[in-house]
Design a protein around this motif. Structure first.
Motif, PDB file in Angstrom:
ATOM      1  N   THR A  79      23.627  87.696  15.779  1.00 50.82           N
ATOM      2  CA  THR A  79      25.007  87.792  15.288  1.00 50.82           C
ATOM      3  C   THR A  79      25.144  86.821  14.105  1.00 50.82           C
ATOM      4  N   GLY A  80      25.851  87.275  13.073  1.00 50.99           N
ATOM      5  CA  GLY A  80      25.975  86.445  11.880  1.00 50.99           C
ATOM      6  C   GLY A  80      24.627  86.266  11.192  1.00 50.99           C
ATOM      7  N   GLY A  81      23.848  87.368  11.139  1.00 50.54           N
ATOM      8  CA  GLY A  81      22.506  87.261  10.539  1.00 50.54           C
ATOM      9  C   GLY A  81      22.496  87.453   9.035  1.00 50.54           C
ATOM     10  N   ASN A  82      23.672  87.484   8.423  1.00 47.28           N
ATOM     11  CA  ASN A  82      23.733  87.775   6.974  1.00 47.28           C
ATOM     12  C   ASN A  82      23.608  86.534   6.098  1.00 47.28           C
ATOM     13  N   VAL A  83      23.898  85.364   6.651  1.00 49.58           N
ATOM     14  CA  VAL A  83      23.842  84.122   5.852  1.00 49.58           C
ATOM     15  C   VAL A  83      23.345  82.966   6.723  1.00 49.58           C
ATOM     16  N   GLY A  84      23.083  81.843   6.059  1.00 45.33           N
ATOM     17  CA  GLY A  84      22.881  80.571   6.751  1.00 45.33           C
ATOM     18  C   GLY A  84      21.742  80.555   7.765  1.00 45.33           C
ATOM     19  N   VAL A  85      21.992  79.889   8.867  1.00 49.39           N
ATOM     20  CA  VAL A  85      20.982  79.729   9.914  1.00 49.39           C
ATOM     21  C   VAL A  85      20.553  81.109  10.440  1.00 49.39           C
ATOM     22  N   GLY A  86      21.516  82.016  10.585  1.00 48.53           N
ATOM     23  CA  GLY A  86      21.213  83.349  11.123  1.00 48.53           C
ATOM     24  C   GLY A  86      20.270  84.120  10.210  1.00 48.53           C
ATOM     25  N   LYS A 137      27.867  96.744  12.653  1.00 46.10           N
ATOM     26  CA  LYS A 137      29.171  96.078  12.530  1.00 46.10           C
ATOM     27  C   LYS A 137      29.514  95.315  13.812  1.00 46.10           C
ATOM     28  N   LEU A 138      29.898  94.073  13.643  1.00 50.65           N
ATOM     29  CA  LEU A 138      30.409  93.283  14.775  1.00 50.65           C
ATOM     30  C   LEU A 138      31.402  92.273  14.235  1.00 50.65           C
ATOM     31  N   ASN A 139      32.654  92.432  14.632  1.00 51.94           N
ATOM     32  CA  ASN A 139      33.658  91.435  14.257  1.00 51.94           C
ATOM     33  C   ASN A 139      34.131  90.735  15.523  1.00 51.94           C
ATOM     34  N   LEU A 153      23.004  84.588  19.695  1.00 53.09           N
ATOM     35  CA  LEU A 153      24.452  84.605  19.462  1.00 53.09           C
ATOM     36  C   LEU A 153      24.779  83.414  18.560  1.00 53.09           C
ATOM     37  N   ASN A 154      24.600  83.670  17.282  1.00 53.33           N
ATOM     38  CA  ASN A 154      24.622  82.613  16.266  1.00 53.33           C
ATOM     39  C   ASN A 154      25.948  82.532  15.514  1.00 53.33           C
ATOM     40  N   ALA A 155      26.661  83.651  15.401  1.00 56.55           N
ATOM     41  CA  ALA A 155      27.886  83.662  14.582  1.00 56.55           C
ATOM     42  C   ALA A 155      28.862  82.603  15.072  1.00 56.55           C
ATOM     43  N   GLN A 208      38.421  81.740  19.833  1.00 57.89           N
ATOM     44  CA  GLN A 208      38.199  83.190  19.895  1.00 57.89           C
ATOM     45  C   GLN A 208      36.749  83.549  19.535  1.00 57.89           C
ATOM     46  N   THR A 209      36.307  83.028  18.400  1.00 64.16           N
ATOM     47  CA  THR A 209      34.998  83.425  17.870  1.00 64.16           C
ATOM     48  C   THR A 209      33.854  82.728  18.610  1.00 64.16           C
ATOM     49  N   ASN A 210      33.949  81.412  18.689  1.00 61.21           N
ATOM     50  CA  ASN A 210      32.811  80.635  19.204  1.00 61.21           C
ATOM     51  C   ASN A 210      32.681  80.716  20.718  1.00 61.21           C
ATOM     52  N   VAL A 229      22.732  81.050  22.877  1.00 61.27           N
ATOM     53  CA  VAL A 229      24.070  80.869  22.313  1.00 61.27           C
ATOM     54  C   VAL A 229      24.010  79.619  21.443  1.00 61.27           C
ATOM     55  N   VAL A 230      24.140  79.806  20.141  1.00 61.58           N
ATOM     56  CA  VAL A 230      23.957  78.654  19.244  1.00 61.58           C
ATOM     57  C   VAL A 230      25.084  77.642  19.480  1.00 61.58           C
ATOM     58  N   SER A 231      24.673  76.411  19.761  1.00 62.00           N
ATOM     59  CA  SER A 231      25.607  75.359  20.128  1.00 62.00           C
ATOM     60  C   SER A 231      25.619  74.277  19.046  1.00 62.00           C
ATOM     61  N   THR A 285      20.967  73.823  19.569  1.00 65.90           N
ATOM     62  CA  THR A 285      21.655  73.448  18.329  1.00 65.90           C
ATOM     63  C   THR A 285      20.670  73.516  17.160  1.00 65.90           C
ATOM     64  N   PRO A 286      21.137  74.008  16.017  1.00 63.81           N
ATOM     65  CA  PRO A 286      20.269  73.944  14.832  1.00 63.81           C
ATOM     66  C   PRO A 286      20.182  72.533  14.261  1.00 63.81           C
ATOM     67  N   GLY A 287      21.050  71.637  14.736  1.00 60.89           N
ATOM     68  CA  GLY A 287      21.167  70.323  14.111  1.00 60.89           C
ATOM     69  C   GLY A 287      22.015  70.439  12.849  1.00 60.89           C
ATOM     70  N   LEU A 288      22.344  69.285  12.286  1.00 57.98           N
ATOM     71  CA  LEU A 288      23.169  69.278  11.066  1.00 57.98           C
ATOM     72  C   LEU A 288      22.371  69.952   9.941  1.00 57.98           C
ATOM     73  N   THR A 289      22.904  71.054   9.431  1.00 59.93           N
ATOM     74  CA  THR A 289      22.131  71.909   8.528  1.00 59.93           C
ATOM     75  C   THR A 289      22.901  72.189   7.247  1.00 59.93           C
TER      76      THR A 289
HETATM   77  N1  LIG Z   1      25.464  74.191   9.784  1.00 57.19           N
HETATM   78  C1  LIG Z   1      25.475  73.227  10.717  1.00 57.19           C
HETATM   79  O1  LIG Z   1      25.353  72.016  10.417  1.00 57.19           O
HETATM   80  C2  LIG Z   1      25.607  73.589  12.157  1.00 57.19           C
HETATM   81  C3  LIG Z   1      25.422  72.570  13.107  1.00 57.19           C
HETATM   82  C4  LIG Z   1      25.504  72.876  14.445  1.00 57.19           C
HETATM   83  C5  LIG Z   1      25.764  74.184  14.838  1.00 57.19           C
HETATM   84  N2  LIG Z   1      25.968  75.161  13.904  1.00 57.19           N
HETATM   85  C6  LIG Z   1      26.201  76.541  14.380  1.00 57.19           C
HETATM   86  O2  LIG Z   1      25.211  77.374  13.820  1.00 57.19           O
HETATM   87  C7  LIG Z   1      25.713  78.708  13.736  1.00 57.19           C
HETATM   88  C8  LIG Z   1      25.423  79.258  12.349  1.00 57.19           C
HETATM   89  O3  LIG Z   1      26.169  78.487  11.408  1.00 57.19           O
HETATM   90  P1  LIG Z   1      25.776  78.376   9.880  1.00 57.19           P
HETATM   91  O4  LIG Z   1      25.655  76.948   9.578  1.00 57.19           O
HETATM   92  O5  LIG Z   1      24.668  79.299   9.534  1.00 57.19           O
HETATM   93  O6  LIG Z   1      27.144  78.871   9.220  1.00 57.19           O
HETATM   94  P2  LIG Z   1      27.484  80.134   8.277  1.00 57.19           P
HETATM   95  O7  LIG Z   1      26.522  80.194   7.144  1.00 57.19           O
HETATM   96  O8  LIG Z   1      28.935  80.020   8.000  1.00 57.19           O
HETATM   97  O9  LIG Z   1      27.207  81.385   9.223  1.00 57.19           O
HETATM   98  C9  LIG Z   1      28.130  81.765  10.208  1.00 57.19           C
HETATM   99  C10 LIG Z   1      27.953  83.231  10.500  1.00 57.19           C
HETATM  100  O10 LIG Z   1      28.930  83.603  11.495  1.00 57.19           O
HETATM  101  C11 LIG Z   1      29.574  84.777  11.037  1.00 57.19           C
HETATM  102  N3  LIG Z   1      30.906  84.922  11.602  1.00 57.19           N
HETATM  103  C12 LIG Z   1      31.930  84.048  11.554  1.00 57.19           C
HETATM  104  N4  LIG Z   1      33.013  84.585  12.131  1.00 57.19           N
HETATM  105  C13 LIG Z   1      32.660  85.828  12.554  1.00 57.19           C
HETATM  106  C14 LIG Z   1      33.331  86.883  13.210  1.00 57.19           C
HETATM  107  N5  LIG Z   1      34.629  86.795  13.524  1.00 57.19           N
HETATM  108  N6  LIG Z   1      32.647  88.013  13.491  1.00 57.19           N
HETATM  109  C15 LIG Z   1      31.340  88.132  13.159  1.00 57.19           C
HETATM  110  N7  LIG Z   1      30.652  87.182  12.521  1.00 57.19           N
HETATM  111  C16 LIG Z   1      31.311  86.040  12.219  1.00 57.19           C
HETATM  112  C17 LIG Z   1      29.625  84.627   9.526  1.00 57.19           C
HETATM  113  O11 LIG Z   1      29.898  85.880   8.927  1.00 57.19           O
HETATM  114  P3  LIG Z   1      30.490  85.969   7.403  1.00 57.19           P
HETATM  115  O12 LIG Z   1      29.343  85.682   6.493  1.00 57.19           O
HETATM  116  O13 LIG Z   1      30.992  87.360   7.314  1.00 57.19           O
HETATM  117  O14 LIG Z   1      31.575  84.949   7.318  1.00 57.19           O
HETATM  118  C18 LIG Z   1      28.221  84.119   9.280  1.00 57.19           C
HETATM  119  O15 LIG Z   1      27.319  85.197   9.304  1.00 57.19           O
HETATM  120  C19 LIG Z   1      27.191  78.621  14.087  1.00 57.19           C
HETATM  121  O16 LIG Z   1      27.360  78.995  15.435  1.00 57.19           O
HETATM  122  C20 LIG Z   1      27.519  77.143  13.923  1.00 57.19           C
HETATM  123  O17 LIG Z   1      28.580  76.756  14.770  1.00 57.19           O
HETATM  124  C21 LIG Z   1      25.875  74.893  12.568  1.00 57.19           C
END
Ligand SMILES: NC(=O)c1ccc[n+]([C@@H]2O[C@H](COP(=O)([O-])OP(=O)(O)OC[C@H]3O[C@@H](n4cnc5c(N)ncnc54)[C@H](OP(=O)(O)O)[C@@H]3O)[C@@H](O)[C@H]2O)c1
Length: 315
Positions: free
Chosen positions: A46-53, A100-102, A128-130, A150-152, A186-188, A252-256
């Motif tokens: 989930t949320g595989g389009n950007v970032g950690v996912g 599609k998943l919102n 479950l990363n989103a 709601q989301t997390n 479940v990403v924490s 947890t991915p850690g601070l990223t």
């Molecule tokens: N970055 C950090 O330092 C950090 C640290 C600890 C944990 N985390 C966790 O790691 C996970 C990935 O985060 P990230 O850093 O990669 O952030 P990110 O780049 O913002 O990625 C978040 C992803 O979640 C999706 N998302 C958000 N709301 C959604 C919804 N309502 N329905 C479907 N998808 C939704 C986003 O989709 P869109 O692109 O469409 O917005 C995006 O694909 C998250 O669970 C975050 O809490 C991150």
């Protein structure tokens, strides 16, 4: 000290532990095909389009996963991600699909799970990363719930519950000799440990998060509490679901840095300061993704119901 952990819950929740974990501790390495060959397997992120996912998607393809489903709310962004992932793949047929998943809409979560139920083979890995952090109080127009919660938490665990019977009922597409126990991760976040959780004694609990704030909004606390709720849920669920059905864990991915996570603070002074903080203490998405994949791919039954940091079980 709790048995099996190399730190206490109190230390784990402290800033010193966080700094040690970020800066000094060895991270779980990027897995190679020698560590885990995922050929034949199906994975969902989930949320595989950007970032950690997105980076986790890339690493799963490197491990040979045969079918990868990017579960995204923005299909255009998902298609662009799928294209970028497939550009560098040359070794054999691998499919990347965009579904599609919102998570802001229960109907979308249920439709997604129904679609998964129509697959011939079960998903072997569900990440479950989103996730979201709202910089301002934001309430879901359909449910009235706080959007972080709601989301997390709510939609994420609904999806988890809906996928479990599918994972139990269907065979893996991987050959029988490699038939893996499915993993749901479940990403924490370590922020779950930092939550003050002032709502803890509210009964019922959820409406306490739905109230419009009367004083200053603390975005970190609300996000932290939403991650804590999901963590408590996973821990309780794992007591009820045998680990042979699915290994459920919470890495947890850690601070990223390099993800879009703090996007809502972009262009503000706070966002500038946070950006510097992430650059000093954080690591890139490749490292963040390998921390979550250490749990979603490699961790064994001992991780069932557990929080993982840098590939280690932590309280
Ligand atoms: N970055 C950090 O330092 C950090 C640290 C600890 C944990 N985390 C966790 O790691 C996970 C990935 O985060 P990230 O850093 O990669 O952030 P990110 O780049 O913002 O990625 C978040 C992803 O979640 C999706 N998302 C958000 N709301 C959604 C919804 N309502 N329905 C479907 N998808 C939704 C986003 O989709 P869109 O692109 O469409 O917005 C995006 O694909 C998250 O669970 C975050 O809490 C991150």
């Amino acid at each position: 000290m709790a048995s099996g952990f190399d730190t206490t819950p109190e230390q784990q929740a402290g800033q010193l532990h966080f700094l040690k974990s970020q800066i000094l501790e060895t991270k779980a390495p990027v897995l190679t095909r020698k560590d885990a060959d995922l050929s034949g397997q199906t994975a969902i992120i989930t949320g595989g389009n950007v970032g950690v996912g997105l980076e986790a998607a890339s690493q799963l393809l490197q491990l040979g996963v045969s079918k990868l489903i990017l579960a995204v709310r923005n299909e255009q962004s998902g298609q662009a991600a799928a294209k970028s992932l497939l550009v560098s793949r040359k070794d054999g047929p691998q499919k990347v699909e965009v579904w599609k998943l919102n998570l802001s809409e229960y109907a979308s979560v249920m439709a997604f799970a129904e679609r998964v139920g129509k697959l011939e083979a079960r998903p072997d890995i569900v990440l479950l990363n989103a996730g979201i952090i709202c910089a301002k109080p934001t309430f879901n127009p359909l449910t009235g719930h706080d959007e972080d919660v709601q989301t997390n938490y709510l939609s994420t665990v609904l999806l988890l519950i809906l996928l479990l019977p599918i994972l139990k009922a269907k065979p893996s597409a991987a050959i029988a000799a490699k038939n893996p126990v499915p993993h749901i991760s479940v990403v924490s976040s370590v922020l779950a440990h930092w939550s003050k959780f002032d709502e803890r004694s509210a009964d019922p609990l959820l409406p306490a998060f739905d109230a419009k704030p009367t004083s200053n909004w603390n975005m970190e606390e609300r996000y932290s509490a939403s991650k804590l709720l999901a963590l408590i849920f996973c821990s309780e669920l794992a007591r009820r679901i045998p680990r042979e059905v699915a290994i459920i864990n919470a890495p947890t991915p850690g601070l990223t840095y390099g993800s879009s996570f703090m996007r809502q603070t972009a262009g503000t002074v706070l966002g500038f300061i946070i950006g510097i903080y992430y650059r000093i203490f954080g690591h890139g998405t490749n490292v963040g993704a390998s921390q979550v994949l250490a749990a979603a791919v490699r961790a064994g039954p001992e991780s069932h119901g557990q929080f993982l940091e840098n590939g280690k079980l932590r309280p």
